[in-house]
Design a protein around this motif. Structure first.
Motif, PDB file in Angstrom:
ATOM      1  N   UNK A  64       0.892  -1.087  -0.060  1.00  0.00           N
ATOM      2  CA  UNK A  64       0.114   0.062   0.093  1.00  0.00           C
ATOM      3  C   UNK A  64       0.876   1.273  -0.044  1.00  0.00           C
ATOM      4  N   UNK A  65       1.849   1.196   0.697  1.00  0.00           N
ATOM      5  CA  UNK A  65       2.929   2.297   1.060  1.00  0.00           C
ATOM      6  C   UNK A  65       3.518   2.735  -0.420  1.00  0.00           C
ATOM      7  N   UNK A  66       3.897   1.504  -1.096  1.00  0.00           N
ATOM      8  CA  UNK A  66       4.763   1.667  -2.282  1.00  0.00           C
ATOM      9  C   UNK A  66       3.777   2.174  -3.403  1.00  0.00           C
ATOM     10  N   UNK A  67       2.571   1.489  -3.273  1.00  0.00           N
ATOM     11  CA  UNK A  67       1.596   2.003  -4.541  1.00  0.00           C
ATOM     12  C   UNK A  67       1.373   3.453  -4.359  1.00  0.00           C
ATOM     13  N   UNK A  68       1.630   4.213  -3.248  1.00  0.00           N
ATOM     14  CA  UNK A  68       1.122   5.590  -3.022  1.00  0.00           C
ATOM     15  C   UNK A  68       2.163   6.291  -3.210  1.00  0.00           C
ATOM     16  N   UNK A  69       3.307   6.199  -2.801  1.00  0.00           N
ATOM     17  CA  UNK A  69       4.689   6.747  -2.702  1.00  0.00           C
ATOM     18  C   UNK A  69       5.718   6.404  -4.069  1.00  0.00           C
TER      19      UNK A  69
END
Length: 208
Positions: free
Chosen positions: A173-178
């Motif tokens: 989720x973090x990588x998908x956003x950042x």
């Protein structure tokens, strides 16, 4: 079509076949060799084939990242502290209080030789190579978390698999956003190092 088929086969070998092979009883050196070759292949594809720069982006929203990570960390810290307290409170902060040098060594080895390579493989490479193959963003995150969990089957521990799946969801989720390997590696390091600190290192295969 050929490119898609190649990527599917590539993904099956890297994220299913090789991890499952680690469950078989054969030479640890051969397993290590397979892991190293697989990782070198990933780095080669990212840097030479895809020409993806692995540098640090200058446009990162640090304030939002730190705020969200702090909230998630506090929840994780609370739940894991209660878990150790009620299951085996003798382990609570045992290593950091009684073996601080071992604790520091574990955190260093974990961060450098485990976290960063995992995030290169499971987030940077996985998203860059396969995201276009799955239409659903939620489905892709679930797939990433499931394969991340599969990569930890060799621990043969159900709790490790549960923690890994939850972690996989958070990191994906973090990588998908950042789209930042740096940020997701920092987040992974924070949560992982906390688990060793609170007293769960022995569950995760580290000495305690």
């Amino acid at each position: 079509m050929k490119v898609r088929a190649y990527k599917v086969l590539e993904g099956l070998i890297l994220f299913v076949v090789i991890p499952l092979s680690f469950m078989i009883n054969y030479s640890i050196w051969l397993k290590l060799g397979l892991g190293v070759i697989g990782f070198l292949y990933v780095v080669y594809v990212l840097t030479v084939v895809e020409k993806l720069p692995l540098n640090i982006s200058k446009h990162l929203n640090w304030h939002l990242f730190l705020k969200q990570t702090l909230i998630k960390f506090l929840l994780i810290a609370l739940l894991t502290t209660f878990f150790i307290w009620f299951t085996n409170k003798e382990l609570l902060f045992f290593v950091v209080l009684n073996k601080p040098k071992l604790w520091l060594m574990i955190l260093f080895i974990y961060t450098v030789f485990s976290v960063y390579p995992q995030e290169i493989l499971y987030r940077t490479f996985f998203f860059y190579r396969y995201e276009t193959l799955v239409k659903s963003k939620i489905g892709f995150v679930l797939l990433n978390a499931a394969l991340f969990t599969l990569g930890h089957l060799f621990f043969k521990n159900n709790l490790v698999l549960v923690l890994t799946f939850i972690g996989g969801l958070l990191f994906a989720g973090t990588y998908q956003k950042t789209r930042s390997t740096l940020l997701v590696s920092i987040e992974h390091t924070i949560y992982g190092c906390w688990l060793f600190t609170v007293g769960m290192g022995n569950i995760l295969g580290f000495p305690s």
